[in-house]
Motif scaffolding. Sequence first.
Motif, short mmCIF file in Angstrom:
data_model
loop_
_atom_site.label_atom_id
_atom_site.label_comp_id
_atom_site.label_asym_id
_atom_site.label_seq_id
_atom_site.Cartn_x
_atom_site.Cartn_y
_atom_site.Cartn_z
N SER A 62 0.87 -1.18 0.00
CA SER A 62 0.00 0.00 0.00
C SER A 62 0.91 1.23 0.00
O SER A 62 2.14 1.12 -0.01
N GLY A 63 0.31 2.40 0.03
CA GLY A 63 1.10 3.63 -0.04
C GLY A 63 2.16 3.72 1.05
O GLY A 63 3.28 4.20 0.81
N THR A 64 1.84 3.25 2.24
CA THR A 64 2.79 3.33 3.34
C THR A 64 4.03 2.48 3.07
O THR A 64 5.14 2.85 3.44
N PHE A 89 -0.51 12.14 7.65
CA PHE A 89 0.45 11.46 6.78
C PHE A 89 1.85 12.04 6.91
O PHE A 89 2.84 11.31 6.82
N SER A 140 -0.09 16.47 -0.88
CA SER A 140 -1.50 16.66 -0.54
C SER A 140 -1.75 15.92 0.77
O SER A 140 -1.70 14.69 0.81
N THR A 142 -3.87 14.37 3.00
CA THR A 142 -5.23 13.83 2.87
C THR A 142 -6.06 13.99 4.15
O THR A 142 -7.27 14.09 4.09
N ASP A 168 5.58 12.44 -0.72
CA ASP A 168 4.35 11.65 -0.73
C ASP A 168 3.39 12.35 -1.69
O ASP A 168 2.89 13.44 -1.39
N VAL A 170 0.73 10.69 -2.85
CA VAL A 170 -0.31 9.66 -2.90
C VAL A 170 -1.65 10.25 -3.35
O VAL A 170 -2.34 9.66 -4.18
N THR A 171 -2.01 11.43 -2.82
CA THR A 171 -3.28 12.01 -3.31
C THR A 171 -3.05 13.28 -4.14
O THR A 171 -3.95 14.10 -4.29
N GLN A 193 -4.73 2.89 -4.97
CA GLN A 193 -6.16 3.10 -4.65
C GLN A 193 -6.56 4.57 -4.59
O GLN A 193 -7.64 4.89 -4.14
N LYS A 194 -5.68 5.45 -5.03
CA LYS A 194 -5.99 6.89 -4.95
C LYS A 194 -6.26 7.43 -6.36
O LYS A 194 -7.33 7.23 -6.89
#
Length: 381
Positions: A62-64, A89, A140, A142, A168, A170-171, A193-194
């Motif tokens: 996952s992103g982490t 985050f 970003s 989140t 990061d 991610v978003t 998943q973003k």
Amino acid sequence: MEDKHMLMIPGPTPVPEKVLLAMAKHPIGHRSSDFSKIIAEINDGLKWLHQTKNEVLSLNVSGTGAMEASIINFVSPGDRVLVGVNGKFGDRWAQICEVFGLNTTRITAEWGQPLDTEEFRTHLEGDTNKEIKAVIITHSETSTGVLNDLETINKYIKDHGTALSIVDAVTSLGAYNIPIDDLDLDVVASGSQKGYMIPPGLGFICVSDRAWQAYETCKFPRFYMDLGKYKKANLKASTPFTPPVNLMYGLQTALQMMQRESLEGIFARHLRLTKATRAAVQALGLKLFAADDCASTAVTAIEPSPLSAEDIRKIMSSKYNIALAGGQDHLKGKIFRIGHLGFVSDRDVLTGIACLESTLTELGHKVQPQTGVKAAAAVMV
Ligand SMILES: *Cc1c(COP(=O)(O)O)cnc(C)c1O
């Protein structure tokens, strides 16, 4: 009613039917030449999405996981790093750095406020011995809907000359223009998943030549997360370990869809949805948690006080089958968040706003009918 669930959370995000169907196939061998062709196409697509010539590595995390790999491959125990912390985050980045024994300086701002770029400048300009090895930024944030000023902070990193930028995205990747090569960013992490319009399960890391030089002297032990393995495999249109084959089918299709829409189209759509959501929320008399000049294009956080954020989420879920995100940590119950990231259209936002308006009315909040929808629609013309 079954099968009418609508995700308006900032991840996992909605997945197009085309992508779901692409995934509904038998897996094939990941060492086959057919799969190698898929990897090659995906790698080209990822470079396009990242606006880069650098290799973009795909990991089954996952992103982490992508965040952790972005640390343990490019700095060494005891290295000094600056970490921007103005939400959940950013705090996670700092925790990862601390767990791995980095000399971590947190540059904090209140949750809901953007990071102060001048604080980064002061630290970087004061670092005449060049001890700062990396500056780590959540673009970003989140948890609060704040977009940090990556461009300005990055300018100070460039002036410093040796510190790596670790971001990061991610978003923000696939929601906001991040020309990675033009900005000369070193390590950029994101997750499937973003903004990618596919389910959770893949993490991505884009790595610059400068970061690969740092990789050569990095002293952290690692095996599965050793990015050198992924780079070597990438160059042969392969993967070091078994990839999530079906998720890669989905990624291939999603990247094709994104290319047809174009980067300009994707960024314009996210900006429009953000402005529409924010205009509606204000027209409805609710408070935006992040200011206009630092608004994330992925998620809008809203402070509905004196109404309860959790009551709003409950009705939105039970009555309208729309999932909104709540607040995290000390913001739990105080804010709710509307995701407008990835496979989201004007129609989705209008629907969400109309249902939010009905929910507010049910909770006794006085608004003229269609106030929110009108405000949102006015942005969409
Ligand atoms: C979702 C998200 C992550 C990654 O979270 P995972 O649950 O590990 O995928 C990291 N950073 C930001 C800003 C995010 O929104």
